[in-house]
Motif scaffolding. Structure first.
Motif, PDB file in Angstrom:
ATOM      1  N   UNK A 292      29.877  36.316  54.716  1.00  0.00           N
ATOM      2  CA  UNK A 292      29.560  37.307  53.701  1.00  0.00           C
ATOM      3  C   UNK A 292      30.540  37.227  52.549  1.00  0.00           C
ATOM      4  N   UNK A 293      30.479  38.218  51.677  1.00  0.00           N
ATOM      5  CA  UNK A 293      31.332  38.256  50.488  1.00  0.00           C
ATOM      6  C   UNK A 293      32.003  39.618  50.370  1.00  0.00           C
ATOM      7  N   UNK A 294      33.299  39.608  50.083  1.00  0.00           N
ATOM      8  CA  UNK A 294      34.047  40.821  49.770  1.00  0.00           C
ATOM      9  C   UNK A 294      34.552  40.720  48.330  1.00  0.00           C
ATOM     10  N   UNK A 295      34.757  41.867  47.707  1.00  0.00           N
ATOM     11  CA  UNK A 295      35.172  41.870  46.308  1.00  0.00           C
ATOM     12  C   UNK A 295      36.222  42.944  46.071  1.00  0.00           C
ATOM     13  N   UNK A 296      36.961  42.806  44.953  1.00  0.00           N
ATOM     14  CA  UNK A 296      38.059  43.717  44.600  1.00  0.00           C
ATOM     15  C   UNK A 296      39.136  43.715  45.677  1.00  0.00           C
ATOM     16  N   UNK A 297      39.384  42.556  46.257  1.00  0.00           N
ATOM     17  CA  UNK A 297      40.330  42.436  47.365  1.00  0.00           C
ATOM     18  C   UNK A 297      41.740  42.186  46.832  1.00  0.00           C
ATOM     19  N   UNK A 298      42.566  43.217  46.864  1.00  0.00           N
ATOM     20  CA  UNK A 298      43.947  43.091  46.396  1.00  0.00           C
ATOM     21  C   UNK A 298      44.738  42.175  47.322  1.00  0.00           C
ATOM     22  N   UNK A 299      45.597  41.344  46.734  1.00  0.00           N
ATOM     23  CA  UNK A 299      46.558  40.504  47.460  1.00  0.00           C
ATOM     24  C   UNK A 299      45.909  39.436  48.336  1.00  0.00           C
ATOM     25  N   UNK A 300      44.634  39.145  48.125  1.00  0.00           N
ATOM     26  CA  UNK A 300      43.963  38.162  48.979  1.00  0.00           C
ATOM     27  C   UNK A 300      44.588  36.783  48.861  1.00  0.00           C
ATOM     28  N   UNK A 301      45.132  36.443  47.691  1.00  0.00           N
ATOM     29  CA  UNK A 301      45.726  35.107  47.516  1.00  0.00           C
ATOM     30  C   UNK A 301      47.039  34.974  48.277  1.00  0.00           C
ATOM     31  N   UNK A 302      47.682  36.088  48.578  1.00  0.00           N
ATOM     32  CA  UNK A 302      48.969  36.048  49.275  1.00  0.00           C
ATOM     33  C   UNK A 302      48.848  36.341  50.766  1.00  0.00           C
ATOM     34  N   UNK A 303      47.743  36.943  51.175  1.00  0.00           N
ATOM     35  CA  UNK A 303      47.629  37.478  52.538  1.00  0.00           C
ATOM     36  C   UNK A 303      47.483  36.382  53.591  1.00  0.00           C
ATOM     37  N   UNK A 304      48.062  36.651  54.747  1.00  0.00           N
ATOM     38  CA  UNK A 304      47.891  35.796  55.927  1.00  0.00           C
ATOM     39  C   UNK A 304      46.706  36.256  56.766  1.00  0.00           C
ATOM     40  N   UNK A 305      46.404  37.564  56.697  1.00  0.00           N
ATOM     41  CA  UNK A 305      45.327  38.163  57.482  1.00  0.00           C
ATOM     42  C   UNK A 305      44.543  39.145  56.626  1.00  0.00           C
ATOM     43  N   UNK A 306      43.302  39.394  57.046  1.00  0.00           N
ATOM     44  CA  UNK A 306      42.451  40.382  56.377  1.00  0.00           C
ATOM     45  C   UNK A 306      41.742  41.210  57.442  1.00  0.00           C
ATOM     46  N   UNK A 307      41.745  42.530  57.285  1.00  0.00           N
ATOM     47  CA  UNK A 307      40.889  43.329  58.175  1.00  0.00           C
ATOM     48  C   UNK A 307      39.571  43.546  57.454  1.00  0.00           C
ATOM     49  N   UNK A 308      38.486  43.223  58.147  1.00  0.00           N
ATOM     50  CA  UNK A 308      37.163  43.109  57.542  1.00  0.00           C
ATOM     51  C   UNK A 308      36.200  44.067  58.230  1.00  0.00           C
ATOM     52  N   UNK A 309      35.478  44.847  57.428  1.00  0.00           N
ATOM     53  CA  UNK A 309      34.398  45.668  57.952  1.00  0.00           C
ATOM     54  C   UNK A 309      33.124  44.846  57.873  1.00  0.00           C
ATOM     55  N   UNK A 310      32.526  44.564  59.025  1.00  0.00           N
ATOM     56  CA  UNK A 310      31.355  43.687  59.078  1.00  0.00           C
ATOM     57  C   UNK A 310      30.307  44.260  60.033  1.00  0.00           C
ATOM     58  N   UNK A 311      29.082  43.802  59.859  1.00  0.00           N
ATOM     59  CA  UNK A 311      27.963  44.278  60.678  1.00  0.00           C
ATOM     60  C   UNK A 311      27.793  43.354  61.883  1.00  0.00           C
ATOM     61  N   UNK A 312      28.094  43.875  63.073  1.00  0.00           N
ATOM     62  CA  UNK A 312      28.009  43.077  64.298  1.00  0.00           C
ATOM     63  C   UNK A 312      26.719  43.315  65.072  1.00  0.00           C
ATOM     64  N   UNK A 313      25.921  44.268  64.621  1.00  0.00           N
ATOM     65  CA  UNK A 313      24.633  44.527  65.285  1.00  0.00           C
ATOM     66  C   UNK A 313      23.510  44.126  64.340  1.00  0.00           C
ATOM     67  N   UNK A 314      22.803  43.034  64.624  1.00  0.00           N
ATOM     68  CA  UNK A 314      21.732  42.581  63.731  1.00  0.00           C
ATOM     69  C   UNK A 314      20.681  43.677  63.538  1.00  0.00           C
ATOM     70  N   UNK A 315      20.248  43.852  62.308  1.00  0.00           N
ATOM     71  CA  UNK A 315      19.217  44.839  62.017  1.00  0.00           C
ATOM     72  C   UNK A 315      19.720  46.258  61.854  1.00  0.00           C
TER      73      UNK A 315
END
Length: 383
Positions: free
Chosen positions: A150-173
């Motif tokens: 997927x795509x995330x936007x307005x992500x501060x510090x993404x170029x420096x980060x080692x990790x990202x916590x991501x809200x994603x949809x794990x249940x199809x539909x």
């Protein structure tokens, strides 16, 4: 709460002030990653994180008042902007509240040492303030993890980060608040994660787009399908001690606008003078409100009230800054060139950047809906 600083807090303040002064005396603009590690070695990251066995997670013990003291002193001496803010102030409290002990032991000590940096993967092109519209999908990969696309936007510090916590949809539909999970994703996955800086009208690129193409998520926090509750818990934690430090920075900005008004004679304009007085009075009120609600739990409206207060205040300060500058506020200070089409002075940057203050982190409209529905009990807005 009745918030007062005692003798121990003032001793702590003197220690913090001395350490900061000593470290910044020789190098007032240190390398950002080296600075994080220096903070970590001195025990200034993660003040007061509790540990179930009394050992904590690699940080020094500190009361809530001492956490406020440190945040205020850091802001007061204009110390470098933190690369570790998101890991320390967003991820860590979330893991303490919702994570497993194994997750805390794995992820919190590197944050406390200033060794691992984090970014936040919430907003998407069609899911900003309406976070429940998240479309990024995560599919179980058969090894206990997930493949995230997927795509995330307005992500501060993404170029420096080692990790990202991501809200994603794990249940199809699934739709809206259901079927979401809070996942931890390593950023060093060549070919699976791409970061693109977003150039803003200020000429800078604090924010980024992040594209995930089957990126592996190592962990889920709070259990599969419980991502909405975890995400909302994190947003409530966001308006904590750091708000008071932010207000120290606001006070410094206000002082510069006042000084500019005095120097230019604009302070003689009764409209400008009234605006300056209003900004001072509102900033004082914000501090009182932040201290009164600090440490309060179970109040769904407190974070939204705080966001409404400072977002609008900062935007009005930017407007006042260019009003004080007069006609000169419309002209950049530097010569034009193709490489640098325009430059901005401090007042102009404040004006342009603060336009976003009432949008990011949850727009004013969203905050008012939260207060209306969850605090005042008014009917929900029609879908």
């Amino acid at each position: 709460m009745d918030f007062r600083f005692g003798d121990e807090d003032e001793t702590f303040r003197a220690q913090a002030r001395a350490w900061l002064a000593d470290r910044l005396a020789d190098d007032p603009a240190p390398d950002p990653r080296a600075w994080e590690r220096a903070l970590g070695r001195a025990g200034w990251i993660g003040l007061g994180w509790p540990g179930t066995d009394g050992r904590g997670y690699g940080n020094r013990c500190a009361t809530l008042a001492q956490q406020v003291v440190w945040a205020e002193e850091y802001a007061r001496c204009a110390a470098p902007a933190r690369l570790g803010h998101i890991g320390e102030n967003l991820l860590a409290p979330t893991l303490i509240a919702y994570g497993t002990e194994e997750q805390r032991r794995r992820f919190l000590p590197p944050v406390a040492r200033g060794e691992e940096l984090w970014c936040q993967g919430y907003s998407e092109p069609d899911a900003g303030s309406d976070l429940a519209g998240v479309r990024t999908a995560a599919v179980a990969d058969g090894t206990g993890g997930y493949a995230v696309t997927g795509q995330k936007i307005w992500t501060s510090l993404a170029r420096d980060a080692d990790w990202c916590f991501v809200l994603a949809r794990t249940e199809p539909g699934s739709t809206r608040h259901r079927g979401l999970s809070f996942l931890l994703v390593a950023m060093d996955q060549p070919g699976r994660i791409e970061v693109r800086p977003i150039r803003q009208m200020t000429g800078t690129s604090e924010f980024n787009e992040v594209f995930l193409d089957g990126a592996r998520a190592a962990e889920v926090v709070g259990g599969e399908g419980n991502g909405w509750a975890v995400a909302m818990g994190l947003l409530a934690l966001e308006r904590g001690v750091s708000t008071l430090a932010q207000q120290i920075g606001f006070a410094a900005e206000l002082e510069k606008v006042v000084s500019a008004a005095v120097a230019s004679g604009a302070v003689g304009d009764p409209v400008v003078r009234a605006g300056l007085v209003r900004q001072w009075a509102e900033l004082t009120t914000m501090r009182r409100h932040a201290l009164r609600t600090l440490g309060a739990t179970g109040d769904p409206g407190a974070p939204s009230v705080a966001k409404l207060l400072w977002g609008g205040w900062h935007r009005r300060l930017g407007e006042l800054a260019v009003q004080v500058a007069g006609a000169a506020g419309a002209v950049g200070p530097g010569p034009w060139s193709p490489e640098r089409p325009y430059e901005l002075d401090e007042a102009q940057r404040l004006f342009l950047f603060s336009r976003a203050d009432t949008i990011y982190g949850g727009s004013d409209e969203i905050q008012r809906n939260i207060i209306a529905e969850r605090v005042l009990g008014l009917p929900r807005e029609p879908g």
